[in-house]
Design a protein around this motif. Structure first.
Motif: not given
Lengths: 155, 301
Positions: B2-3, B6, B10, B47-49, B70, B73-75, B217, B221, B224-225
């Motif tokens: 998971d780490a 993540t 990034l 759930p989000v990635e 994008s 704009f970056k999503v 997904k 995202r 929301f953005v």
């Protein structure tokens, strides 16, 4: 002969007694060591989780500064923060997947003081706290301020 | 793990090759659009990635590649995960520079090769890969190449890229057959919204279902953005209008294009309407942003 047998029996009982005493001490000692190890590993997991949340908060496009779609590291756009604080409550389940049980605030320290909530979904209990310095962009005035992201993650 | 995912997701544009024990990592995406990865019976939800990956990644290394998506704009960052033991075969004529560019932009660590359609039987050799993905440019996938016929149906997948659409195929016996109905388009197995980042998503995805799961997904995202940028645009317009005369000149240039984009996204998500129009709503936002830049006004993004 009878007394010899009795002596042997007492010897056996004594050995068994000492054996079980040692076994008991061993189990108690092992249990205490395991408790400490588990506690340390739990703490490591909590810290790792807090770092993950703070990294996500810093790099989230929802709040990060960008200029002509070029993101700027360690910079938060205050208008985006205000917009997010308006929408995250209606979409708490979604943002919970990103931030979990935590509280993320922006604290402006210079030149003027200010505070904004990016996300707030704490639970009672202890938390791990991480603070990261950021610059805070005010697009209407086109000015920058200094402050920090304050991330408190439950754990 | 998971780490690792993540951290890998990034920074965009980064490639990581991670040494792992000889394990199998299963990637899935269920009907509720929650994807997950599993190792040895233990599952972790994502759930989000957005992670585009084959359904099984195995070997001693995994390759992760993050690209920024994008609109305009970056999503978010897309994360592509694969193994050096998965083979990606680009099938295109030598004059197809687009196919060559897509192949060349993929990480070096990923096993890729390119050949013409008439060379598949002669040039494609069995190299003991557990999975092969064919990427056809303009040509229809028909017969399975000879050297790949012995592999199981699950081990061979194909996509066709043509005119901004991607069509998914699966191996059935010795031929390629179309996969099922698409969420976005009425035509069979075609999915839209094809820019380079989503094209790579189609290349790395196991099948149409996994690809569209991740696209949904992404849409969530994006919703929301876009809401945030729309609110920001409204605030900028109203606050600049009441600012000093120099800044007030900027207010008329905020034409609420992001608001319109956001409403269309919501319609796409809730009632499935207008999804194919979404890519065409991006250029007006880009034009507005360019106008604002030329007038030294606060940008939309």
């Amino acid at each position: 002969m009878k007394s010899k047998a009795q002596i042997k029996m007492f010897e056996t009982l004594a050995i068994l007694f000492i054996f079980f005493m040692l076994l008991t001490f061993g189990i108690i000692f092992y249990g205490r060591v395991q408790k400490t190890t588990i506690s340390q590993e739990t703490q490591e997991i909590v810290i790792l989780n807090a770092i993950q949340v703070s990294e996500r908060a810093s790099f989230l496009p929802d709040v990060q500064c960008s200029f002509d779609n070029i993101p700027v590291d360690d910079c938060i756009d205050v208008e985006k923060v205000q917009a997010l604080s308006n929408i995250y409550l209606d979409n708490l389940a979604y943002y919970y997947n990103i931030f979990g049980f935590s509280e993320i605030l922006i604290n402006q320290t210079y030149p003027d003081a200010g505070a904004w909530v990016i996300y707030s979904n704490p639970t009672p209990g202890s938390f791990q706290r991480i603070q990261l310095p950021v610059s805070i962009y005010h697009p209407i005035q086109d000015t920058y301020a200094l402050g920090f992201i304050d991330v408190r993650v439950q754990g | 793990m998971d780490a690792i995912l993540t951290g890998a997701g990034l920074s965009s544009g980064t490639i990581n090759v991670i040494q792992i024990p000889k394990i199998e990592i299963a990637f899935t995406c269920d009907e509720d659009d929650i994807s997950s990865f599993g190792i040895g019976g233990f599952e972790e939800r994502l759930p989000v990635e957005v992670v585009f990956a084959p359904n099984l990644v195995k070997g001693r290394e995994i390759i992760t590649w993050a690209l920024s998506f994008s609109a305009p704009f970056k999503v978010m960052n897309f994360l592509y995960v694969t193994s050096p033991e998965v083979r990606y075969v680009f099938v295109a004529s030598p004059s197809n520079t687009f196919a060559q560019k897509i192949k060349d932009n993929m990480p070096e660590e990923v096993f890729t090769e390119i050949m013409a359609p008439n060379e598949l039987d002669s040039k494609l050799r069995d190299l003991n890969n557990y999975k092969i993905k064919f990427i056809f440019f303009k040509n229809n996938p028909e017969q399975i190449p000879i050297s790949a016929k012995t592999l199981s149906d699950d081990a061979i997948k194909a996509i066709k890229v043509d005119n901004g659409k991607v069509t998914f195929y699966k191996k059935v016996g010795n031929t390629f057959q179309l996969e099922g109905q698409s969420y976005f388009m009425k035509n069979q197995a075609e999915s839209v919204w094809l820019d380079e980042e989503t094209l790579y998503g189609a290349i790395f995805s196991e099948d149409l279902a996994a690809y569209e799961c991740n696209l949904r997904k992404m849409l969530k995202r994006l919703d929301f953005v876009t809401q945030i940028y729309a609110q920001r645009e409204t605030t900028l317009k109203s606050q600049l209008a009441s600012a000093d005369s120099y800044q007030a000149r900027c207010s008329p240039f905020y034409s609420e294009t992001i608001n319109y984009f956001q409403n269309t996204i919501e319609d796409c998500i809730t009632i499935g309407k207008g999804c194919d129009a979404l890519p065409s709503l991006i250029p007006p936002i880009e034009r507005d942003n360019e106008d604002l830049k030329q007038k030294s006004c606060p940008l939309l993004y």
